[in-house]
Scaffold this motif. Sequence first.
Motif, PDB file in Angstrom:
ATOM      1  N   PHE A   1      -8.239  20.757   5.418  1.00 13.70           N
ATOM      2  CA  PHE A   1      -8.996  19.697   5.409  1.00 13.70           C
ATOM      3  C   PHE A   1      -8.845  18.746   4.036  1.00 13.70           C
ATOM      4  O   PHE A   1      -9.272  17.613   4.105  1.00 13.70           O
ATOM      5  N   GLY A   2      -8.875  19.098   2.565  1.00 10.43           N
ATOM      6  CA  GLY A   2      -8.977  18.529   1.869  1.00 10.43           C
ATOM      7  C   GLY A   2      -7.481  17.135   1.490  1.00 10.43           C
ATOM      8  O   GLY A   2      -8.144  16.471   1.480  1.00 10.43           O
ATOM      9  N   SER A   3      -6.661  17.579   2.255  1.00 11.00           N
ATOM     10  CA  SER A   3      -5.686  16.301   2.845  1.00 11.00           C
ATOM     11  C   SER A   3      -5.974  15.684   3.416  1.00 11.00           C
ATOM     12  O   SER A   3      -6.055  14.619   3.336  1.00 11.00           O
ATOM     13  N   ILE A   4      -6.968  15.672   4.414  1.00 11.03           N
ATOM     14  CA  ILE A   4      -7.428  14.979   5.662  1.00 11.03           C
ATOM     15  C   ILE A   4      -8.170  13.981   4.507  1.00 11.03           C
ATOM     16  O   ILE A   4      -8.196  12.537   4.761  1.00 11.03           O
ATOM     17  N   MET A   5      -9.419  14.716   3.625  1.00 10.69           N
ATOM     18  CA  MET A   5      -9.859  13.847   2.719  1.00 10.69           C
ATOM     19  C   MET A   5      -9.282  12.629   1.953  1.00 10.69           C
ATOM     20  O   MET A   5      -9.582  11.876   1.716  1.00 10.69           O
ATOM     21  N   ILE A   6      -8.050  13.058   1.252  1.00  9.47           N
ATOM     22  CA  ILE A   6      -7.772  12.711   0.361  1.00  9.47           C
ATOM     23  C   ILE A   6      -7.010  10.982   1.334  1.00  9.47           C
ATOM     24  O   ILE A   6      -6.883  10.492   0.969  1.00  9.47           O
ATOM     25  N   PHE A   7      -6.421  11.920   2.448  1.00 10.52           N
ATOM     26  CA  PHE A   7      -5.722  10.067   3.203  1.00 10.52           C
ATOM     27  C   PHE A   7      -6.959   9.815   3.821  1.00 10.52           C
ATOM     28  O   PHE A   7      -6.915   8.527   3.762  1.00 10.52           O
TER      29      PHE A   7
ATOM     30  N   VAL B   1       1.431  12.332 -12.867  1.00 17.87           N
ATOM     31  CA  VAL B   1       1.306  10.844 -12.426  1.00 17.87           C
ATOM     32  C   VAL B   1       1.412  11.207 -11.037  1.00 17.87           C
ATOM     33  O   VAL B   1       1.828  12.728 -10.557  1.00 17.87           O
ATOM     34  N   VAL B   2       0.149  11.020  -9.363  1.00 18.25           N
ATOM     35  CA  VAL B   2       0.958  11.883  -8.874  1.00 18.25           C
ATOM     36  C   VAL B   2       2.728  11.644  -7.983  1.00 18.25           C
ATOM     37  O   VAL B   2       2.623  10.694  -7.867  1.00 18.25           O
ATOM     38  N   GLU B   3       3.457  12.119  -7.499  1.00 18.68           N
ATOM     39  CA  GLU B   3       4.572  12.492  -6.574  1.00 18.68           C
ATOM     40  C   GLU B   3       4.303  12.988  -5.336  1.00 18.68           C
ATOM     41  O   GLU B   3       5.430  12.115  -3.986  1.00 18.68           O
ATOM     42  N   GLU B   4       3.378  13.261  -4.938  1.00 16.82           N
ATOM     43  CA  GLU B   4       3.100  13.395  -3.047  1.00 16.82           C
ATOM     44  C   GLU B   4       2.178  14.635  -2.742  1.00 16.82           C
ATOM     45  O   GLU B   4       1.988  15.143  -4.064  1.00 16.82           O
ATOM     46  N   VAL B   5       1.740  13.324  -1.812  1.00 21.10           N
ATOM     47  CA  VAL B   5       0.570  14.956  -0.931  1.00 21.10           C
ATOM     48  C   VAL B   5       0.627  15.609  -0.299  1.00 21.10           C
ATOM     49  O   VAL B   5       1.137  14.903   0.699  1.00 21.10           O
ATOM     50  N   GLY B   6       0.903  16.569  -0.157  1.00 21.45           N
ATOM     51  CA  GLY B   6       1.122  17.419   1.122  1.00 21.45           C
ATOM     52  C   GLY B   6      -0.267  18.201   1.921  1.00 21.45           C
ATOM     53  O   GLY B   6      -0.999  17.757   1.421  1.00 21.45           O
ATOM     54  N   VAL B   7       0.626  19.360   2.745  1.00 16.60           N
ATOM     55  CA  VAL B   7      -0.761  19.300   3.422  1.00 16.60           C
ATOM     56  C   VAL B   7      -0.954  20.262   3.219  1.00 16.60           C
ATOM     57  O   VAL B   7      -3.008  19.943   3.228  1.00 16.60           O
ATOM     58  N   ARG B   8      -0.806  20.619   2.385  1.00  7.50           N
ATOM     59  CA  ARG B   8      -1.716  21.991   1.661  1.00  7.50           C
ATOM     60  C   ARG B   8      -1.764  21.339  -0.260  1.00  7.50           C
ATOM     61  O   ARG B   8      -3.146  22.102  -0.531  1.00  7.50           O
TER      62      ARG B   8
ATOM     63  N   ASN C   1       0.885  -1.376  -0.140  1.00  5.67           N
ATOM     64  CA  ASN C   1      -0.255  -0.029   0.255  1.00  5.67           C
ATOM     65  C   ASN C   1       1.271   1.261  -0.325  1.00  5.67           C
ATOM     66  O   ASN C   1       1.686   1.410   0.762  1.00  5.67           O
ATOM     67  N   THR C   2       0.419   1.894  -0.880  1.00  2.00           N
ATOM     68  CA  THR C   2       1.036   3.407  -0.921  1.00  2.00           C
ATOM     69  C   THR C   2       0.892   4.630  -0.292  1.00  2.00           C
ATOM     70  O   THR C   2       1.214   6.066  -0.318  1.00  2.00           O
ATOM     71  N   LEU C   3       0.094   4.460   1.055  1.00  2.00           N
ATOM     72  CA  LEU C   3      -0.933   4.854   1.539  1.00  2.00           C
ATOM     73  C   LEU C   3       0.194   5.950   1.945  1.00  2.00           C
ATOM     74  O   LEU C   3      -0.229   6.863   2.819  1.00  2.00           O
ATOM     75  N   ASP C   4       1.021   4.952   2.947  1.00  2.00           N
ATOM     76  CA  ASP C   4       1.817   5.423   4.201  1.00  2.00           C
ATOM     77  C   ASP C   4       2.573   5.790   3.201  1.00  2.00           C
ATOM     78  O   ASP C   4       3.598   6.698   4.407  1.00  2.00           O
ATOM     79  N   ASP C   5       3.484   6.049   2.073  1.00  3.60           N
ATOM     80  CA  ASP C   5       4.439   6.626   1.636  1.00  3.60           C
ATOM     81  C   ASP C   5       3.969   8.106   1.503  1.00  3.60           C
ATOM     82  O   ASP C   5       4.782   9.317   1.679  1.00  3.60           O
ATOM     83  N   GLN C   6       2.491   8.514   0.782  1.00  2.76           N
ATOM     84  CA  GLN C   6       1.711   9.590   1.273  1.00  2.76           C
ATOM     85  C   GLN C   6       1.702  10.350   2.384  1.00  2.76           C
ATOM     86  O   GLN C   6       2.208  11.045   2.846  1.00  2.76           O
TER      87      GLN C   6
ATOM     88  N   ILE D   1       0.490   7.490  -4.448  1.00  2.33           N
ATOM     89  CA  ILE D   1       1.541   8.165  -4.680  1.00  2.33           C
ATOM     90  C   ILE D   1       1.726   6.856  -6.229  1.00  2.33           C
ATOM     91  O   ILE D   1       2.014   5.739  -6.241  1.00  2.33           O
ATOM     92  N   GLY D   2       2.586   7.332  -7.472  1.00  9.64           N
ATOM     93  CA  GLY D   2       2.699   6.940  -8.168  1.00  9.64           C
ATOM     94  C   GLY D   2       1.514   6.188  -9.742  1.00  9.64           C
ATOM     95  O   GLY D   2       1.996   5.879 -10.519  1.00  9.64           O
ATOM     96  N   ASP D   3       0.015   7.416  -9.239  1.00  9.65           N
ATOM     97  CA  ASP D   3      -1.290   6.979  -9.658  1.00  9.65           C
ATOM     98  C   ASP D   3      -1.095   7.657 -10.660  1.00  9.65           C
ATOM     99  O   ASP D   3      -0.722   9.499 -10.180  1.00  9.65           O
ATOM    100  N   TRP D   4      -1.450   7.398 -11.847  1.00 10.70           N
ATOM    101  CA  TRP D   4      -1.934   8.258 -13.140  1.00 10.70           C
ATOM    102  C   TRP D   4      -3.085   8.888 -13.324  1.00 10.70           C
ATOM    103  O   TRP D   4      -4.341   8.016 -13.132  1.00 10.70           O
TER     104      TRP D   4
END
Length: 553
Positions: A338-344, A363-370, A278-283, A351-354
Amino acid sequence: MIRKIIIFTLLCISGSIPLISQIDSSEVNDSPYGVIYNHLYYLQTDSYQPARAALSFAPGVAEAEDLAIQLKQILDGRGLYVDINRLPTENSYYDSLAKAAVYYIDQHYPLLYVEKIGNDWFYSRTTVEAIPDLHRELFPLGTQITTYFQAPFWQTPILNIKLWKWMGIIVLLLLSWLVFTFINWLSRTIIRPSLRKRIGISPEVDKAGRRLYRLFGLLISVRFFAYILPMLQLPAKNNSILLKLLGILSIFFIIFIVDQLVKILFFNLNKVAKKTANTLDDQLMPVLKRITSMVVWAVGLFYILDYLNVNVTALLAGISIGGLAIALAAQDTVKNFFGSIMIFLDKPFQIGDWIHFGNVDGVVEEVGVRSTRIRTFANSITYVPNGQLADQVVDNMGLRQYRRFKTEIGVTYDTPPKQIDLFVKGIREIILRHPTTRKDYFEVHLNSFGASSLNILLYTFFEAPNWTVELKGRHEVMYAIIALAHDLGVRFAFPTQTLHIEEFPGQLSTTPGAPADSGDEQLRESLKDISKYFKTANRPGGDAGKIKPLGGE
C-alpha cells in the motif's frame, strides 16, 4: 522411499497393476459400477468377450459389440483411467447436481455417462449416439494400424507394452522433433525477416521473438505428439499418465508464451513512456509488468490444478479464509504494497529525482511493489521499503527550480573602500551576465567584519536541472570572481594575527587619546557628513537584484 515411488511408477506405466476382475452377469445392470465394470472387464486382453461387454448397452442398440469396442478405445485413447473402487454401487444412485439418475465417467467429457432406464443401468442414449463421432475425432486415420503388426516379433511385450508400440513412440518423438525444427526454420527464414522488413522491430524485440517462436514450436510439437499418441492404443493407465504429462507440459508452454508476449508488450510501452515528459509512467511500467506476469502465472497454475481435477473452488475458498491470517502474518509486506500505491498516487518523487530523507541521500532508480531502489552518491544501492518511505518526510531535491549558492568572500582589511565598491559591483555584473544564474533575485553586499577579513556576502541561485550543471555554474562564477579580484588588485584574506604592543618602558603610549574638546558638539559635527560613507546606497543599480525578496538568512 524414492525407490518405492520409482517401482510403483514403472508398474503403473507398464500396466502391471491389475485393473479389474470378473463380475457376475446378474449384477451388470444393477448399478453404475456393474455397467462400467462389465464393459471394461470383458474387453481386457485375457478376458476378451465383446458380446458380454455389449450387455452394458440397452437392449435393441444396433452393433452394440462394435460400440463397446470403440468406447473402450475412446477411454484408453483419451487417457480416461476409471477408478473402479470409486464407482457408485447403489441402484438408487442420484446425481444431485444433474438432478437425474446419471453417473458421468469424467466431468470433462459430458457425453460419456451411464443412466438409469427403468430399474436398470446402461450406457446412456446420448453416449451411444456420440461414440462414432468421438471415435472418428480421436482416430482420424482409423485403428487399422494394429493389423500391420500381427507378426509375433512385433507383439513381443517389453514392460507389458508391445514392441511395435515402443517403435511407434520412437517414431512419434522423431516426427515431433521434425515439427519443431520446421517451425524454427519457418520463423528464422520467413517470419522474422518479413517482420523486420515491414515493421522494423528493434533487436531487443527480435531477441524476445526468437524465444517466442521456440516456445511456440515446442507447444505445437507437444500437441502433435498428444494428437497422434491415441493411435498407438497404449493401455489406459499408460495413456492417462502420458496425456496428463503432455497436457501439463502444454499448459506450461502456453504460460511461457503469454508471459513472453507480456514482456514484448511492456518493452514497447516502456519506449512510449520514455518519450513522455512525466516519469510517473516510467515508474509504473516495471510494477505493472511484474503484476501482469504474476497474474499470468497464477491463472496458469489454477488451470493446471483444474486440469488435474483439483477442486479449485474449494481451494480459493480456503485461500480467502486464510487470507486474514496471511495478512496478519505479513503486515509489513501489505504495508509496503500500500505504500507503493500511495507513492504512485501522491507522486512525491519520480525516477531520476534526487531525494533526501533520514540518512539516505541519492537518486531514485526504481519504484517496485515492495521497495524503492535508490542510487547513493557513493554509487551504492539502497533498498528502502515503501511502507517506511511513505511515512518519511522526503526532501525532493530533484524538484528544485533553482539551486542556491551562498558564500562569503573575505578580503583583507587594508583593501581601499573604492576597490571594495568596484569589486562588489563587478560580482553583481558577473551574476547578471552568467547564463544559468537567476537574474531577478540575488544579493552581493559587504556583510560583516571578520576576525581577519572584511566579508562580502554572495547569495544567488542557479537554474540547473542537475548537480553537474550546478557545479559547472559555480565553477564559472567563482573563476570570474577570482579573475576580477586579480584585475582590481583585491587580495583575499586568510586567517592571520597581528601582535600589537601597546607600551614600551620609557616610551609614550601608542593608544590615541580623546580630543581635549570632545563632547556632544564634536559628535554632532561628525554626523553632519556621515552620508559620504554610504556611496553605494544611492548609486544606480545599488539595489539591483532585489526585485522579488525570498527571505534572507
